[in-house]
Design an enzyme around this catalytic site. Structure first.
Site, PDB file in Angstrom:
ATOM      1  N   ASP A 154       0.863  -1.186   0.000  1.00 46.02           N
ATOM      2  CA  ASP A 154       0.000   0.000   0.000  1.00 46.02           C
ATOM      3  C   ASP A 154       0.897   1.234   0.000  1.00 46.02           C
ATOM      4  O   ASP A 154       1.853   1.318   0.788  1.00 46.02           O
ATOM      5  CB  ASP A 154      -0.897  -0.027   1.256  1.00 46.02           C
ATOM      6  N   GLN A 192     -14.547   2.305   1.724  1.00 51.88           N
ATOM      7  CA  GLN A 192     -13.867   1.885   0.488  1.00 51.88           C
ATOM      8  C   GLN A 192     -13.581   3.103  -0.387  1.00 51.88           C
ATOM      9  O   GLN A 192     -14.463   3.950  -0.596  1.00 51.88           O
ATOM     10  CB  GLN A 192     -14.731   0.877  -0.286  1.00 51.88           C
ATOM     11  N   HIS A 247     -10.139  -5.760  -2.557  1.00 52.43           N
ATOM     12  CA  HIS A 247      -8.806  -5.946  -1.965  1.00 52.43           C
ATOM     13  C   HIS A 247      -8.916  -6.127  -0.468  1.00 52.43           C
ATOM     14  O   HIS A 247      -9.862  -5.653   0.168  1.00 52.43           O
ATOM     15  CB  HIS A 247      -7.893  -4.760  -2.294  1.00 52.43           C
ATOM     16  N   PHE A 248      -7.918  -6.810   0.070  1.00 54.49           N
ATOM     17  CA  PHE A 248      -7.799  -7.044   1.511  1.00 54.49           C
ATOM     18  C   PHE A 248      -6.548  -6.332   2.004  1.00 54.49           C
ATOM     19  O   PHE A 248      -5.482  -6.479   1.414  1.00 54.49           O
ATOM     20  CB  PHE A 248      -7.658  -8.542   1.806  1.00 54.49           C
ATOM     21  N   HIS A 249      -6.686  -5.580   3.088  1.00 53.38           N
ATOM     22  CA  HIS A 249      -5.533  -4.959   3.739  1.00 53.38           C
ATOM     23  C   HIS A 249      -4.933  -5.970   4.722  1.00 53.38           C
ATOM     24  O   HIS A 249      -5.663  -6.574   5.515  1.00 53.38           O
ATOM     25  CB  HIS A 249      -5.961  -3.732   4.547  1.00 53.38           C
TER      26      HIS A 249
END
Ligand code: 5GP
Length: 143
Positions: A37, A100, A106-108
């Site tokens: 990220d 969002q 997506h996954f953090h």
């Protein structure tokens, strides 16, 4: 209840998936990619994305979710080791009301240390060299 908006392939993660925008990748397989990220909430903040287009979890194919969560687990164990974390926070937001901001599922995956607060979501851009160095360590841990 309103229907969800359709998937828009102009989102930034679709551009990353097509190779139009660079990213610091840590993992890739047939169905999934993972990269750093750019505005990490903690060092080692990784995003895991299914390649299949879906806006978020709500419209994703269940088989896509099944594979993605196994990659989330792999990446979570890797960042826990690399950053000597006490825990790992997994987050996933669906629609603006839930936070969002980029509309490709997506996954953090965020390493956490006791007593250390998370930085703000979509806060400050990290230095590219720091992201590159962290990505290198995570890639090495993932083998
Ligand atoms: P969301 O709010 O949609 O769950 O999170 C989107 C995430 O994408 C944020 O954490 C933000 O920092 C990150 N992000 C936004 N633009 C980019 C980009 O161009 N590259 C990468 N690698 N991450 C991004």
């Amino acid at each position: 209840m309103t229907s969800p908006a359709a998937y828009d392939d102009n989102n930034i993660f679709a551009k990353i998936l097509r190779g139009e925008i660079p990213s610091h990748r840590v993992y890739e397989d047939e169905h999934t990619i993972a990269f750093m990220d750019v505005m990490p909430q903690a060092p080692g903040h990784v995003l895991v994305l299914p390649k299949a287009p879906s806006r978020n979890l709500l419209d994703a194919d269940p088989a896509t979710l099944t594979h993605a969560i196994t990659v989330v687990q792999k990446v979570a164990n890797a960042v826990k080791d690399v950053f000597d974390a006490d825990g790992v926070f997994i987050a996933q937001f669906n629609e603006p009301a839930a936070g969002q901001t980029v509309f490709h599922l997506h996954f953090h995956v965020i390493p956490r240390h006791e007593g250390v607060a998370l930085k703000p979501h979509s806060g400050k851009m990290e230095d590219g060299a720091v992201l590159a160095a962290n990505a290198e360590k995570i890639r090495a841990a993932l083998g």
